[in-house]
Scaffold this active site. Structure first.
Site, PDB file in Angstrom:
ATOM      1  N   GLY A  65      36.655 -17.751 -23.565  1.00 32.58           N
ATOM      2  CA  GLY A  65      37.731 -16.720 -22.551  1.00 32.58           C
ATOM      3  C   GLY A  65      37.130 -15.305 -23.151  1.00 32.58           C
ATOM      4  N   GLY A  67      38.596 -11.450 -23.404  1.00 35.04           N
ATOM      5  CA  GLY A  67      39.740 -10.677 -23.502  1.00 35.04           C
ATOM      6  C   GLY A  67      39.349  -9.104 -23.358  1.00 35.04           C
ATOM      7  N   ARG A  68      40.250  -8.217 -23.784  1.00 34.87           N
ATOM      8  CA  ARG A  68      39.990  -6.931 -23.435  1.00 34.87           C
ATOM      9  C   ARG A  68      38.925  -6.509 -24.107  1.00 34.87           C
ATOM     10  NH1 ARG A  68      45.676  -5.518 -23.987  1.00 34.87           N
ATOM     11  NH2 ARG A  68      45.547  -5.249 -26.181  1.00 34.87           N
ATOM     12  N   PHE A  69      38.318  -6.993 -25.299  1.00 36.45           N
ATOM     13  CA  PHE A  69      37.393  -6.135 -26.086  1.00 36.45           C
ATOM     14  C   PHE A  69      36.158  -7.063 -26.487  1.00 36.45           C
ATOM     15  CE2 PHE A  69      41.165  -7.271 -28.736  1.00 36.45           C
ATOM     16  CZ  PHE A  69      40.719  -8.368 -29.497  1.00 36.45           C
ATOM     17  N   GLY A  70      36.264  -8.406 -26.114  1.00 33.46           N
ATOM     18  CA  GLY A  70      35.081  -9.361 -26.389  1.00 33.46           C
ATOM     19  C   GLY A  70      35.203 -10.458 -25.678  1.00 33.46           C
ATOM     20  N   VAL A  72      35.070 -14.737 -26.392  1.00 32.73           N
ATOM     21  CA  VAL A  72      35.356 -15.618 -27.553  1.00 32.73           C
ATOM     22  C   VAL A  72      34.567 -16.870 -27.381  1.00 32.73           C
ATOM     23  CG1 VAL A  72      37.037 -17.047 -28.589  1.00 32.73           C
ATOM     24  CG2 VAL A  72      37.536 -14.654 -27.977  1.00 32.73           C
ATOM     25  N   ASP A 180      49.026  -5.822 -31.305  1.00 28.73           N
ATOM     26  CA  ASP A 180      48.951  -6.744 -30.114  1.00 28.73           C
ATOM     27  C   ASP A 180      49.580  -7.938 -30.081  1.00 28.73           C
ATOM     28  OD1 ASP A 180      47.772  -6.856 -27.656  1.00 28.73           O
ATOM     29  OD2 ASP A 180      45.825  -7.266 -28.135  1.00 28.73           O
ATOM     30  N   LYS A 182      51.656 -10.804 -28.730  1.00 25.48           N
ATOM     31  CA  LYS A 182      51.899 -11.184 -27.449  1.00 25.48           C
ATOM     32  C   LYS A 182      51.859 -12.688 -27.481  1.00 25.48           C
ATOM     33  CE  LYS A 182      47.349 -10.212 -25.801  1.00 25.48           C
ATOM     34  NZ  LYS A 182      46.196  -9.625 -25.002  1.00 25.48           N
TER      35      LYS A 182
HETATM   36  P1  ADP Z   1      43.713 -12.421 -24.976  1.00 30.30           P
HETATM   37  O1  ADP Z   1      44.128 -12.617 -26.384  1.00 30.30           O
HETATM   38  O2  ADP Z   1      43.922 -11.363 -24.412  1.00 30.30           O
HETATM   39  O3  ADP Z   1      43.805 -13.928 -24.328  1.00 30.30           O
HETATM   40  P2  ADP Z   1      41.072 -12.585 -26.528  1.00 30.30           P
HETATM   41  O4  ADP Z   1      39.598 -12.139 -26.225  1.00 30.30           O
HETATM   42  O5  ADP Z   1      41.641 -12.676 -27.873  1.00 30.30           O
HETATM   43  O6  ADP Z   1      42.074 -12.466 -25.190  1.00 30.30           O
HETATM   44  O7  ADP Z   1      40.879 -14.329 -26.325  1.00 30.30           O
HETATM   45  C1  ADP Z   1      40.048 -14.761 -25.248  1.00 30.30           C
HETATM   46  C2  ADP Z   1      40.360 -16.443 -24.927  1.00 30.30           C
HETATM   47  O8  ADP Z   1      39.564 -17.106 -26.415  1.00 30.30           O
HETATM   48  C3  ADP Z   1      41.561 -16.696 -25.194  1.00 30.30           C
HETATM   49  O9  ADP Z   1      41.715 -17.816 -24.033  1.00 30.30           O
HETATM   50  C4  ADP Z   1      42.119 -17.031 -26.291  1.00 30.30           C
HETATM   51  O10 ADP Z   1      43.044 -18.153 -26.154  1.00 30.30           O
HETATM   52  C5  ADP Z   1      40.968 -17.763 -26.676  1.00 30.30           C
HETATM   53  N1  ADP Z   1      41.147 -17.595 -28.233  1.00 30.30           N
HETATM   54  C6  ADP Z   1      40.853 -16.550 -29.009  1.00 30.30           C
HETATM   55  N2  ADP Z   1      40.929 -16.676 -30.274  1.00 30.30           N
HETATM   56  C7  ADP Z   1      40.887 -18.207 -30.425  1.00 30.30           C
HETATM   57  C8  ADP Z   1      40.889 -18.945 -31.593  1.00 30.30           C
HETATM   58  N3  ADP Z   1      40.723 -18.575 -32.877  1.00 30.30           N
HETATM   59  N4  ADP Z   1      40.883 -20.404 -31.439  1.00 30.30           N
HETATM   60  C9  ADP Z   1      40.742 -20.741 -30.043  1.00 30.30           C
HETATM   61  N5  ADP Z   1      40.546 -20.097 -28.943  1.00 30.30           N
HETATM   62  C10 ADP Z   1      40.985 -18.700 -28.979  1.00 30.30           C
HETATM   63 MG    MG Z   2      43.670 -12.483 -28.337  1.00 34.68          MG
END
Ligand code: ADP
Ligand code: MG
Length: 346
Positions: A65, A67-70, A72, A180, A182
């Site tokens: 996914g 997110g705001r800053f990068g 994943v 953050d 949420k």
């Molecule tokens: P947000 O928290 O706003 O959804 P992130 O950039 O933190 O944005 O996360 C992007 C996506 O990656 C989201 O779908 C999140 O659930 C998933 N994700 C983030 N960290 C992990 C992790 N440690 N394990 C599995 N999925 C993750």
């Molecule tokens: Mg996140």
């Protein structure tokens, strides 16, 4: 006081250590970080090296996914990991964000708690800035509540809230503000709460002024209802970095998570950002008139959402309040385990 001095010293060491870990001092940083070897003990450079993961050692698979800053990725590094690659703006001057990044990573690495995602390391050579954590199984509370519309009984909500309070209480005891909190940053793994993304807010916002998806105030959808009145009142266009986050603003955000668990929706649902900003800024709260819950449960909500930050409880206090709540269903069937049952899980 000695305690304060210690904390300060610790932070400095981490920063120096992180700067040294750059590798034989080839990269020099400008800004607040000093590369003066004589000032702090050398062995610290080793402690930071343990957390510095060479980018080449990481295998990246699919994008989970953005997110705001990068972005994943599901990845592999001695097993399954999540890799958060930060969007680095090639045109920006890296020195300040890099310092901040290392500072926040240094904080991150000091966390060990059941209800917090496991930090494994970071890649710290621009333009490759990444954070490596364990890969969370299961789904986020956001997915459960808002996408799958899973219903959490009050009892389950209490169990989840207790685990969040435990993780958050630990972070606060270590002097870390989440900034953050949420439902998107809370995973449920077989009934166990795992909190992610603590303390990384500044870096991630900073780098990269990544504002594309927000409106003119830089407010990404779904963020506003977690912001305490003092944060809402400090909102300025493109300046979310300087918001006055505190332990009490984390508690306010917890209140919103608690509301989502109980009601299955966000507070101020369907209202435009300006309306929410106006109400929260003036101390108007989401009405609980239509909510099916006991007085005790609503009181927790109202306390967390207190207009004045000093009136909000801390997490140890919340935990003991949650533990005292009567548990109707559990009381009737003592054989029922205190863990969550599968229904709200995968
Ligand atoms: P947000 O928290 O706003 O959804 P992130 O950039 O933190 O944005 O996360 C992007 C996506 O990656 C989201 O779908 C999140 O659930 C998933 N994700 C983030 N960290 C992990 C992790 N440690 N394990 C599995 N999925 C993750
Ligand atoms: Mg996140």
């Amino acid at each position: 006081s000695p305690a304060r001095a210690l904390v300060h010293q610790d932070t400095k060491e981490d920063l120096t250590a992180s700067i040294k870990s750059e590798g034989s001092g080839r990269v020099s940083l400008s800004g607040s970080g000093s590369t003066d070897d004589s000032r702090w003990p050398r062995q610290n450079s080793l402690s930071m090296k343990e957390w510095d993961i060479p980018y080449d050692e990481l295998k990246l698979f699919e994008v989970i996914g953005t997110g705001r800053f990068g972005t994943v990725y599901r990845g592999s590094w001695h097993g399954a990991v999540a890799v958060k690659l930060l969007h680095v703006n090639a045109l920006s001057d890296h020195s300040v964000p890099l310092d901040t990044f290392k500072h926040e990573v240094a904080t991150f690495r000091k966390t060990r708690h059941e209800n917090l995602v496991l930090f494994m390391g970071a890649c710290m050579k621009p333009p490759r800035l990444a954070i490596v954590t364990s890969l969370c199984k299961g789904m986020t509370l956001f997915t459960h509540i808002h996408l799958r519309k899973d219903k959490f009984t009050n009892n389950k909500s209490v169990i989840v809230a207790q685990q969040i309070s435990q993780g958050m209480g630990y972070l606060h005891a270590r002097g870390i503000i989440h900034k953050d909190l949420k439902t998107k940053n809370i995973f449920l793994e077989n009934g166990k709460v795992v909190i992610t993304d603590f303390g990384l807010f500044s870096v991630t916002k900073l780098c990269f002024g990544n504002n594309a998806r927000g409106d003119s105030l830089g407010i990404p959808p779904g963020w506003l209802c977690y912001l305490a009145p003092e944060l809402v009142r400090a909102l300025r266009p493109h300046a979310s970095l300087h918001l006055p986050f505190s332990k009490a603003t984390d508690v306010y955000a917890f209140g919103t998570v608690w509301y989502e668990l109980l009601c299955g929706e966000y507070p101020f649902k369907g209202q435009p950002p300006e309306a929410i900003i106006w109400q929260v800024g003036k101390g108007v709260k989401q009405s609980l008139a239509n909510m099916q819950a006991s007085r005790d449960i609503k009181d927790i909500l109202m306390l967390c959402w207190s207009y004045r930050s000093l009136e909000r409880p801390d997490f140890p206090h919340l935990l003991s309040t949650l533990e005292k709540l009567p548990r109707k269903r559990l009381a009737r069937s003592p054989s029922h385990p205190v863990h969550l049952s599968r229904s709200a899980d995968s």
